[in-house]
Design an enzyme around this catalytic site. Sequence first.
Site, short mmCIF file in Angstrom:
data_model
loop_
_atom_site.label_atom_id
_atom_site.label_comp_id
_atom_site.label_asym_id
_atom_site.label_seq_id
_atom_site.Cartn_x
_atom_site.Cartn_y
_atom_site.Cartn_z
N LYS A 25 -6.85 -0.19 14.15
CA LYS A 25 -6.22 0.31 12.95
C LYS A 25 -6.81 1.69 12.65
O LYS A 25 -8.00 1.90 12.86
CB LYS A 25 -6.51 -0.66 11.82
CG LYS A 25 -5.64 -0.46 10.63
CD LYS A 25 -5.89 -1.52 9.60
CE LYS A 25 -5.37 -0.99 8.28
NZ LYS A 25 -5.62 -1.88 7.18
N LYS A 57 -10.57 5.85 8.12
CA LYS A 57 -11.69 6.78 8.04
C LYS A 57 -12.97 6.09 8.49
O LYS A 57 -13.77 6.65 9.23
CB LYS A 57 -11.85 7.28 6.59
CG LYS A 57 -10.79 8.30 6.20
CD LYS A 57 -11.31 9.73 6.27
CE LYS A 57 -10.24 10.69 6.75
NZ LYS A 57 -9.47 11.38 5.79
N CYS A 98 -7.77 -6.03 -5.60
CA CYS A 98 -8.31 -5.25 -4.49
C CYS A 98 -7.93 -3.79 -4.68
O CYS A 98 -6.74 -3.45 -4.68
CB CYS A 98 -7.78 -5.75 -3.14
SG CYS A 98 -8.23 -4.64 -1.78
N HIS A 153 -8.67 -4.85 3.90
CA HIS A 153 -9.75 -3.91 3.63
C HIS A 153 -11.14 -4.46 3.91
O HIS A 153 -12.13 -3.79 3.68
CB HIS A 153 -9.64 -3.38 2.20
CG HIS A 153 -8.39 -2.58 2.00
ND1 HIS A 153 -7.22 -3.13 1.56
CD2 HIS A 153 -8.13 -1.27 2.26
CE1 HIS A 153 -6.29 -2.20 1.53
NE2 HIS A 153 -6.80 -1.08 1.95
N HIS A 155 0.21 8.29 8.45
CA HIS A 155 1.11 8.79 7.40
C HIS A 155 2.17 9.72 8.00
O HIS A 155 3.34 9.67 7.61
CB HIS A 155 0.32 9.57 6.33
CG HIS A 155 -0.80 8.79 5.72
ND1 HIS A 155 -2.12 9.13 5.91
CD2 HIS A 155 -0.81 7.67 4.97
CE1 HIS A 155 -2.89 8.26 5.27
NE2 HIS A 155 -2.13 7.36 4.70
N CYS A 184 -5.96 -2.18 -1.73
CA CYS A 184 -4.50 -2.44 -1.76
C CYS A 184 -3.88 -2.00 -3.08
O CYS A 184 -2.66 -1.95 -3.18
CB CYS A 184 -4.20 -3.93 -1.62
SG CYS A 184 -4.72 -4.68 -0.09
N CYS A 243 -10.44 -9.46 1.23
CA CYS A 243 -9.10 -8.96 1.50
C CYS A 243 -9.04 -8.62 2.99
O CYS A 243 -9.83 -7.79 3.46
CB CYS A 243 -8.82 -7.71 0.67
SG CYS A 243 -7.43 -6.78 1.31
N HIS A 280 -3.65 11.03 7.56
CA HIS A 280 -3.94 10.80 8.97
C HIS A 280 -2.62 10.58 9.70
O HIS A 280 -1.55 10.57 9.10
CB HIS A 280 -4.96 9.68 9.18
CG HIS A 280 -4.55 8.32 8.69
ND1 HIS A 280 -3.42 7.67 9.12
CD2 HIS A 280 -5.14 7.48 7.80
CE1 HIS A 280 -3.33 6.50 8.55
NE2 HIS A 280 -4.36 6.36 7.72
N1 MSP Z 1 1.00 4.63 -2.39
C1 MSP Z 1 1.43 3.49 -1.67
C2 MSP Z 1 2.93 3.51 -1.47
C3 MSP Z 1 3.75 3.63 -2.70
S1 MSP Z 1 5.42 3.77 -2.36
C4 MSP Z 1 6.16 3.59 -3.82
C5 MSP Z 1 0.73 3.42 -0.32
N2 MSP Z 1 0.25 4.58 0.14
S2 MSP Z 1 -0.55 4.78 1.51
O1 MSP Z 1 -1.08 6.11 1.48
O2 MSP Z 1 -1.45 3.72 1.73
O3 MSP Z 1 0.56 4.89 2.60
C6 MSP Z 1 1.21 3.78 3.05
C7 MSP Z 1 2.22 4.13 4.12
O4 MSP Z 1 1.70 5.06 5.08
C8 MSP Z 1 2.51 2.90 4.93
O5 MSP Z 1 3.44 2.06 4.33
C9 MSP Z 1 3.05 3.50 6.17
O6 MSP Z 1 4.37 3.91 5.93
C10 MSP Z 1 2.14 4.71 6.36
N3 MSP Z 1 1.00 4.39 7.19
C11 MSP Z 1 -0.32 4.51 6.89
N4 MSP Z 1 -1.06 4.19 7.98
C12 MSP Z 1 -0.26 3.85 9.00
C13 MSP Z 1 -0.42 3.50 10.35
N5 MSP Z 1 -1.59 3.40 10.92
N6 MSP Z 1 0.70 3.28 11.09
C14 MSP Z 1 1.95 3.41 10.56
N7 MSP Z 1 2.12 3.73 9.30
C15 MSP Z 1 1.06 3.91 8.48
O7 MSP Z 1 0.68 2.36 0.24
#
Ligand code: MSP
Length: 505
Positions: A294, A297, A126, A146, A21, A129, A143, A18
Amino acid sequence: MERFYITTPIYYVNSTPHIGHAYTTIAADILARHRRQRGDDTFFLTGVDEHAAKVARVAAEQGLTPQAYADGIVVAWRELPERLNASNDFFIRTSDAEHKRFVQGFLQRLYDNGHVYQDVYAGLYCVGCEAFKTEADLVDGKCPEHDREPEWIEERNWFFRLSSFGPQLLELFERADFVQPGFRANEARSFVEGGLQDFSISRAGQTWGIPIPWDPESVAYVWADALVNYLSALTYARPGEDLLETFWPSVRHLLGKDILRFHCVYWPAMLLAAGYDPPRQLFVHGWLLLDDRKISKSLGNAVDPLDLIDVYGADPVRFWCVRAVSFGQDGAASLAGIHERYERELGNDLGNLLSRTTAMVARYREGHLRAAPSPAGSVAAAVAPLALDVGERLDRFDVTGALERIWEVVRVLNREVEATAPWQLAKDEARAGELDRVLYDLVDGLRAVAIALSAYVPKTAAAILAALRQPAAVDWSLVAYGLTEETEAIAAAPPLFPRIEAPVP
Ligand code: MSP
């Protein structure tokens, strides 16, 4: 020349990307492109985190093995940097054989160095997380991230002696810029000061994951596998080369605030324990909220960045993301905002400036621009400090502030058009020299702006330079006043940002 190694977190593949990311990937790409412009030896890594319990669950729901599921969905994740026009040097998957081998070697080093012991973990986990939780982490038993009760697990795990790294970590936090921004450093520091607990680096009773070398019945805990990607990728990203020597520890990790502890506390300790230098710097950014919510999905606001790119193109999406919310802070963006910025800032401020400038050179000078710089003029004054100011902001990861600084010059150029009214000058033969100087300033100012912008909106920058008949090179030294030479064949440029009717996908 500096070495600059920049990473995004590797993203979980339990669903498709999304816009949140895309946000981190865009910011990392801007920094990487900027460093390349400065001639720094740059490496940009992104990729995916596959060995999560939540990935195995989604796969099971779809009747697939986790690997088959990951092989399918990874296509969408590879598409994300591609369609964003990100210039990543490598895309890592934690199921890569080379990564798996490297992780096993890394964990073995922790074990051999005496930082690992076996114990029973009886507590909460969790899956959202992918983290072990204590009562103190919960709100009303749930949590808070979530909004769900963690699961109770009881298993024999391998523990990492994080508790013995407090003093070394606190020493690292003495380094002023180790964790940025400062308020995030404080958060990490107080977590360390609050007393560190050992954490489990293995999971029992699961098959999806990297086997622990000395206990192949267990697999590596997903974070003990994922964090190591930042090292492992360097060993196989360029076949036949080991980039560890070149780029470790010149690494800058970008991450969202949700994963601060893992990156700012666990990871440096694991590196020290395994005999590696800790990272050079970590930059923690806030959440990009959509209409104050936030992105998720379940809330139904998980905008697919690819849909946005289909409508607006990669450059406007990149531009909007970093402009909507000050990088580092939390902030709300909106889809109406992207349309607004597309029309007003990109279309009017920048696009019209190019159309008008090129049309005037075509009309009043038959496309021939004379070299007529005004080193004491207002455009020169605006452009002169640009390279330093923008560079200094980007060195502090102030991606939003640096862009605003460039935009100030865009506004100066627009004011210049209004203030000098070239259409009036063109009517008066006696003022031909003045007109030449105005046209020169507009073209040269736009040229410098395009180069300064090229890390943000690479295609747009290239289109501007082409329309101005300027060389395509974007070296940072070219962000200066008065470098445009006499130029032929400038023609009225088509709109950079044509009107879009359907605003929101
Ligand atoms: N897989 C772990 C990270 C491992 S790194 C060794 C993880 N993945 S995640 O898919 O949940 O992605 C996390 C990252 O995506 C966040 O730290 C951030 O950088 C980015 N973001 C996901 N949603 C976001 C927002 N709504 N806003 C900004 N960044 C976001 O955690």
